[in-house]
Design a protein around this motif. Structure first.
Motif, PDB file in Angstrom:
ATOM      1  N   HIS A 173       5.043   2.279   0.669  1.00  0.00           N
ATOM      2  CA  HIS A 173       3.651   2.644   0.918  1.00  0.00           C
ATOM      3  C   HIS A 173       3.501   3.259   2.305  1.00  0.00           C
ATOM      4  O   HIS A 173       4.216   2.904   3.236  1.00  0.00           O
ATOM      5  N   ASP A 174       2.560   4.175   2.400  1.00  0.00           N
ATOM      6  CA  ASP A 174       2.275   4.871   3.644  1.00  0.00           C
ATOM      7  C   ASP A 174       1.466   3.966   4.567  1.00  0.00           C
ATOM      8  O   ASP A 174       0.432   3.428   4.152  1.00  0.00           O
ATOM      9  N   PRO A 175       1.880   3.777   5.812  1.00  0.00           N
ATOM     10  CA  PRO A 175       1.172   2.858   6.706  1.00  0.00           C
ATOM     11  C   PRO A 175      -0.213   3.356   7.133  1.00  0.00           C
ATOM     12  O   PRO A 175      -1.063   2.553   7.504  1.00  0.00           O
ATOM     13  N   VAL A 176      -0.456   4.668   7.081  1.00  0.00           N
ATOM     14  CA  VAL A 176      -1.738   5.210   7.532  1.00  0.00           C
ATOM     15  C   VAL A 176      -2.800   5.084   6.444  1.00  0.00           C
ATOM     16  O   VAL A 176      -3.919   4.627   6.688  1.00  0.00           O
ATOM     17  N   THR A 177      -2.461   5.490   5.224  1.00  0.00           N
ATOM     18  CA  THR A 177      -3.454   5.524   4.142  1.00  0.00           C
ATOM     19  C   THR A 177      -3.349   4.349   3.181  1.00  0.00           C
ATOM     20  O   THR A 177      -4.235   4.173   2.338  1.00  0.00           O
ATOM     21  N   ARG A 178      -2.252   3.567   3.278  1.00  0.00           N
ATOM     22  CA  ARG A 178      -1.965   2.458   2.364  1.00  0.00           C
ATOM     23  C   ARG A 178      -1.682   2.935   0.935  1.00  0.00           C
ATOM     24  O   ARG A 178      -1.616   2.130   0.004  1.00  0.00           O
ATOM     25  N   LEU A 179      -1.536   4.225   0.768  1.00  0.00           N
ATOM     26  CA  LEU A 179      -1.217   4.775  -0.548  1.00  0.00           C
ATOM     27  C   LEU A 179       0.290   4.690  -0.809  1.00  0.00           C
ATOM     28  O   LEU A 179       1.087   4.598   0.135  1.00  0.00           O
ATOM     29  N   PRO A 180       0.698   4.747  -2.080  1.00  0.00           N
ATOM     30  CA  PRO A 180       2.128   4.909  -2.367  1.00  0.00           C
ATOM     31  C   PRO A 180       2.669   6.127  -1.633  1.00  0.00           C
ATOM     32  O   PRO A 180       1.975   7.151  -1.511  1.00  0.00           O
ATOM     33  N   ASN A 181       3.899   6.010  -1.142  1.00  0.00           N
ATOM     34  CA  ASN A 181       4.477   7.126  -0.399  1.00  0.00           C
ATOM     35  C   ASN A 181       5.336   7.998  -1.311  1.00  0.00           C
ATOM     36  O   ASN A 181       5.361   7.829  -2.526  1.00  0.00           O
ATOM     37  N   ARG A 182       6.039   8.930  -0.699  1.00  0.00           N
ATOM     38  CA  ARG A 182       6.833   9.899  -1.455  1.00  0.00           C
ATOM     39  C   ARG A 182       7.893   9.221  -2.317  1.00  0.00           C
ATOM     40  O   ARG A 182       8.125   9.619  -3.465  1.00  0.00           O
ATOM     41  N   THR A 183       8.526   8.173  -1.777  1.00  0.00           N
ATOM     42  CA  THR A 183       9.586   7.491  -2.516  1.00  0.00           C
ATOM     43  C   THR A 183       9.047   6.855  -3.793  1.00  0.00           C
ATOM     44  O   THR A 183       9.617   7.019  -4.881  1.00  0.00           O
ATOM     45  N   VAL A 256      -2.245   7.873  -7.052  1.00  0.00           N
ATOM     46  CA  VAL A 256      -2.560   8.711  -5.894  1.00  0.00           C
ATOM     47  C   VAL A 256      -1.554   8.383  -4.799  1.00  0.00           C
ATOM     48  O   VAL A 256      -1.383   7.215  -4.436  1.00  0.00           O
ATOM     49  N   ALA A 257      -0.866   9.383  -4.271  1.00  0.00           N
ATOM     50  CA  ALA A 257       0.184   9.156  -3.279  1.00  0.00           C
ATOM     51  C   ALA A 257       0.059  10.152  -2.147  1.00  0.00           C
ATOM     52  O   ALA A 257      -0.432  11.275  -2.326  1.00  0.00           O
ATOM     53  N   ARG A 258       0.487   9.717  -0.972  1.00  0.00           N
ATOM     54  CA  ARG A 258       0.605  10.632   0.162  1.00  0.00           C
ATOM     55  C   ARG A 258       2.071  11.005   0.286  1.00  0.00           C
ATOM     56  O   ARG A 258       2.932  10.151   0.509  1.00  0.00           O
ATOM     57  N   LEU A 259       2.355  12.296   0.153  1.00  0.00           N
ATOM     58  CA  LEU A 259       3.741  12.751   0.158  1.00  0.00           C
ATOM     59  C   LEU A 259       4.247  13.060   1.561  1.00  0.00           C
ATOM     60  O   LEU A 259       5.449  13.235   1.764  1.00  0.00           O
ATOM     61  N   GLY A 260       3.331  13.119   2.525  1.00  0.00           N
ATOM     62  CA  GLY A 260       3.743  13.413   3.893  1.00  0.00           C
ATOM     63  C   GLY A 260       2.760  14.362   4.541  1.00  0.00           C
ATOM     64  O   GLY A 260       2.180  15.229   3.876  1.00  0.00           O
TER      65      GLY A 260
END
Length: 618
Positions: A173-183, A256-260
């Motif tokens: 998970h992305d630390p900024v948005t708490r969304l699932p990350n790219r992985t 919904v994910a943040r890919l970077g």
């Protein structure tokens, strides 16, 4: 203690509880299979151990269990005797685990290890690590030996499992948005497109909205990364709301994910079609257009979205992401703040362009280019005065390609410098050959197109001087054509280069005149010799085919010709296709004409036949 099954069970008739041999009453066995009179210390250690353990016979029945296992089962140790160990810890629920367990009991395997999710008698769930090994003495079975007893142990690894899950959550998970990350996104995407999908999903579809924020870098640069991170978190919240509210999804809420950076993706599994994805993209754009209030800052942003929707069959994660990335690029190129749907035809054109780009530079070295020449004819007498060199690419896959298919690509990747130098040298050499072969006839001048990048990225003046010296061509017989937009905006190095070429005796022509800046005041200060009128004006002169002529075009052309002559310039009319056009241009005062009325671009041999003679009208 009850167990939760995590996989398919064994085949029918193999459940361990179906086979229970009689237990001899009153004969208590120790942990290693010894009688009660042997090794009392081992038996005491077995019973007092904090680790839940049991001795299991070759049929999988518990011979004896310690108090720790009894407490875990909630029944007491004595109550477990003669029960199936596999039932107690759910080994029969998984065919592979069941088989490996039986292999240990039958002496064909030295160890069995697995993890099970069990239910404690107090109602809480726990994760247990199950280990089964043969007993170490004669009553146990060595690997490959006769069946014997085995020692089963159960370790509570719930805390370790919880820590692993928390670490995985942080990792995924992305630390900024708490969304699932790219992985995590690609893990889910690969699972959605996996080759082992159930038959019921063979006709399923998948959709993807791939977006990034327009101008997000400016927010970071002007307001700082702290505000930028808050903006990303606020965008993530709105994307999540859109995914949860927009339409019905058979496979559940989209991921919904943040890919970077400022890139996000919304994955729709089991999509119902293109309309569902475009509705989602439209909702996202609407949501992001509402201003954001962040720490006293009121910000407005927009997004560009690439939308892809297709059948799961024959779709790979790589292919889907490439299509999404391409479509996002289209959305950016089309003006931003919009969504764009993947277009296979447009993508095919892009792929062709990419294929040309990747092979253009080596194609020059392989000699795949040729030059054809189109006559430039004197309007007054119809005699061929010169020719324009037009490069062609004889592509091994796509056939003969005209300049509009590859010149722009060559300008982008810089190979236009190498290609332009080859065209210039070849054209000058050919013009000199015509001159030597026809010494009694007036020599033809050669007109060669030059890209602005050739002026910036190479020493064009030096190249021209060397080629003229090498070929022996008179500089007055060379004409270099640049587009109006390039010449009118010239300053600094380009202007100095044009002036040096003009001082050398080379003629400079403005191509497609009338479609660019048309800065007439600036025109008088440029070292230009020729104006080539864009064909759009000449097409307004048509009479023969019933097309009504454009009085405005005629007036504009007449004014430009008069202006050019007053400035000491000659005028060439492009795209002359009919005798009526030629006659009108002749009366207006155009000096030379070029077009299909006289000839298409042809091989050098055909030009040799026209030297010193009037060009035949089509």
């Amino acid at each position: 203690m009850s167990a939760t099954s995590e996989g398919p069970g064994p085949t029918a008739g193999t459940a361990p509880s179906a086979r229970r041999p009689m237990v001899t009453e009153g004969h208590e066995m120790g942990p290693s299979g010894a009688s009660a009179t042997e090794t009392p210390d081992y038996r005491a250690a077995f019973r007092a151990a904090a680790l839940p353990m049991a001795v299991v016979d070759p049929e999988g029945l518990i011979v004896t269990a310690n108090e720790a296992l009894g407490a875990l089962a909630g029944t007491g140790a004595a109550a477990l005797t003669a029960q199936s160990a596999a039932d107690l810890v759910d080994l029969a629920a998984d065919a592979r685990a069941w088989h490996a367990y039986r292999e240990v009991l039958h002496g064909r395997r030295s160890r069995f290890h697995c993890t099970r999710r069990l239910k404690h008698p107090d109602g809480r769930a726990l994760w247990a690590e199950i280990t089964v090994v043969p007993m170490p003495d004669g009553r146990g079975a060595a690997e490959g030996g006769a069946p014997g007893r085995a020692l089963l142990s159960v370790a509570d690894v719930s805390d370790r499992r919880e820590l692993q899950q928390r670490l995985r959550h942080l990792q995924m998970h992305d630390p900024v948005t708490r969304l699932p990350n790219r992985t995590l996104f690609f893990e889910r995407l690969s699972a959605a497109l996996g080759p082992s999908l159930p038959q019921s999903r063979e006709n399923s579809r998948v959709g993807l909205c791939y977006l990034d924020l327009d101008g997000f870098k400016a927010v970071n640069d002007t307001l700082g990364h702290r505000i930028g991170d808050r903006l990303l978190a606020a965008v993530a919240a709105r994307l999540t709301d859109c995914a949860e509210q927009e339409g019905a999804y058979p496979a559940g809420v989209p991921l919904v994910a943040r890919l970077g950076g400022d890139e996000f993706a919304i994955l729709v599994e089991e999509s119902t079609g293109t309309e569902q994805l475009t509705d989602l993209a439209r909702a996202v754009l609407g949501a992001l257009q509402q201003p954001f209030d962040l720490a006293g800052q009121r910000l407005s942003v927009s997004a560009s979205i690439g939308v892809v929707e297709r059948p799961v069959a024959d779709t790979s994660a790589t292919g889907l992401m490439q299509a999404a990335d391409t479509t996002l690029y289209w959305a950016k190129a089309d003006g931003k703040a919009r969504w764009t749907l993947f277009d296979p035809e447009r993508n095919a054109h892009r792929m062709t362009r990419q294929a040309l780009s990747s092979t253009l530079r080596p194609a020059v070295e392989r000699g795949e280019f040729t030059i054809e020449y189109q006559p430039l004819v004197g309007m007054a007498d119809g005699v061929v005065r010169g020719v324009e060199a037009l490069v062609r690419w004889n592509h091994p896959q796509f056939g003969m390609l005209s300049p509009n298919r590859f010149v722009a690509i060559a300008e982008e990747d810089g190979s236009i410098v190498q290609l332009g130098r080859w065209v210039l040298r070849s054209a000058c050499r050919q013009a000199r050959r015509w001159q030597l072969d026809h010494p009694a006839k007036p020599p033809l001048f050669i007109s060669v197109n030059v890209a602005v990048r050739q002026v910036w990225d190479s020493d064009l003046v030096t190249d021209v001087a060397e080629i003229l010296a090498e070929t022996g061509l008179d500089p007055a017989l060379l004409q270099l054509e640049l587009t109006e937009s390039a010449v009118m905006g010239s300053a600094g190095r380009p202007l100095r280069a044009l002036q040096a070429l003009s001082d050398m005796g080379v003629r400079i022509a403005i191509d497609d005149f009338g479609t660019g800046y048309s800065n007439l005041a600036y025109l008088s200060r440029l070292p230009v010799s020729v104006l080539k009128l864009d064909g759009a004006f000449v097409r307004g002169f048509r009479y023969e085919d019933g097309t009504h002529p454009s009085p405005a075009d005629e007036t504009i052309v007449e004014a430009m010709v008069e202006l050019a002559h007053r400035l000491g310039l000659t005028v060439t009319a492009e795209c002359v296709e009919t005798a009526g056009q030629a006659e009108r241009l002749r009366r207006i005062g155009c000096d030379t004409g070029q077009g299909w009325l006289y000839s298409r671009a042809v091989a050098p041999e055909r030009i040799a036949e026209l030297i010193g003679t009037p060009a035949p009208e089509a």
